[in-house]
Design a protein around this motif. Structure first.
Motif, PDB file in Angstrom:
ATOM      1  N   VAL A  96     -47.864 -33.446 -13.206  1.00  0.00           N
ATOM      2  CA  VAL A  96     -47.761 -32.755 -11.609  1.00  0.00           C
ATOM      3  C   VAL A  96     -46.967 -31.603 -11.623  1.00  0.00           C
ATOM      4  O   VAL A  96     -46.730 -30.335 -12.421  1.00  0.00           O
ATOM      5  N   ALA A 182     -45.286 -40.113  -8.870  1.00  0.00           N
ATOM      6  CA  ALA A 182     -45.795 -38.815 -10.158  1.00  0.00           C
ATOM      7  C   ALA A 182     -46.137 -38.091  -8.422  1.00  0.00           C
ATOM      8  O   ALA A 182     -46.698 -37.134  -8.737  1.00  0.00           O
ATOM      9  N   ARG A 186     -46.423 -34.273  -7.003  1.00  0.00           N
ATOM     10  CA  ARG A 186     -47.934 -33.264  -7.169  1.00  0.00           C
ATOM     11  C   ARG A 186     -47.877 -32.909  -5.459  1.00  0.00           C
ATOM     12  O   ARG A 186     -47.440 -32.996  -4.854  1.00  0.00           O
TER      13      ARG A 186
END
Length: 272
Positions: A96, A182, A186
């Motif tokens: 990430v 996740a 990002r």
């Protein structure tokens, strides 16, 4: 014993609770055996990341994090030492772009809590990096945690500097929910805690000050207020600390101490 007490706040759409003990860590009486020779197999450090510098309070923190996030799937970012965490946990992380940061030299929330920052890693690109290395060397890694022993392993990975930090994200179980977590970590835009946690997540940052002038903290964030739950846990851990300190004279060796850490923390290392 110094009672655990959280300060409540609201920021960026979530409830935040901070425990900033400064020099007054929760356990004030310590087992003298921490300053003696240990056997070569199971030790206070291998089992609980406890040594004669960061002492029994570490077991309290680990138990607190695990118990607070009960019933949820847990994932952790061990700050900076991604490769060491992968080695100790025996699994690859999801990569990430963002991680949480705490300035362990500061003792006030305003200066200490830096929120989400670009991810970092000790992995270097090398003189002739592959395209993958060039793109991913500096990214943070999110690791699933299955048992408290995994949480200890994540902490082991980062206990090598002036301070150590791991961030735990606890969300509803299932691959789709992890994908959303996740994804929120990002991209080029700094995420907010509300975006990362959604409507069901609990976040806990554990920072441990190892060198003189660096301090411990627990920072908890959630879309809903957790003060009643935190009050129950702090009261229970207060009772556990009191019982531990009263029973110190009964601990004669490392196995005794390890059993005492299970009672102090409130968790079994291999239990889910």
């Amino acid at each position: 014993m110094h009672p655990i007490a959280f300060e409540a706040d609201e920021t960026e759409g979530v409830h935040v609770h901070r425990y900033l003990p400064g020099d007054n860590t929760a356990v004030s009486r310590h087992w003298p055996g921490l300053f003696e020779a240990w056997p070569q197999d199971r030790t206070p450090f291998t089992e609980w990341a406890v040594n004669n510098n960061n002492m029994e309070e570490v077991a309290v923190y680990l138990g607190f994090v695990w118990r607070l996030t009960a019933g949820l799937a847990r994932y952790a970012i061990p700050t900076y030492y991604r490769e060491e965490a992968e080695r100790l946990l025996g699994r690859a992380p999801a990569l990430v772009d963002w991680e949480y940061e705490v300035d362990a030299e500061q003792t006030t929330a305003a200066l200490r809590d830096r929120g989400f920052v670009p991810g970092r890693s000790a992995i270097t690109k090398g003189p002739n990096p592959t395209p993958w290395q060039a793109e991913n060397a500096a990214r943070a890694g999110v690791f699933p945690l299955e048992t408290p022993r995994d949480l200890v392993a994540a902490l082991h990975a980062v206990l090598c500097d002036a301070s150590a930090e791991i961030s735990v994200f606890a969300v509803a179980p299932g691959p789709e929910r992890f994908t959303r977590l996740a994804s929120a970590l990002r991209g080029p835009t700094r995420p907010t805690p509300a975006e990362v946690l959604g409507d069901d997540g609990v976040f806990v940052d554990l920072t441990i000050g190892c060198d003189l002038g660096y301090y411990d903290s627990l920072i908890v964030a959630s879309p809903v207020g957790l003060m009643p739950r935190l009050a129950d846990l702090t009261a229970d851990h207060g009772r556990r600390i009191e019982a531990y300190e009263e029973g110190l004279n009964e601990l004669t060796d490392v196995p005794d101490f390890l059993r005492a850490m299970r009672r102090l923390s409130g968790v079994s290392l291999d239990a889910p």
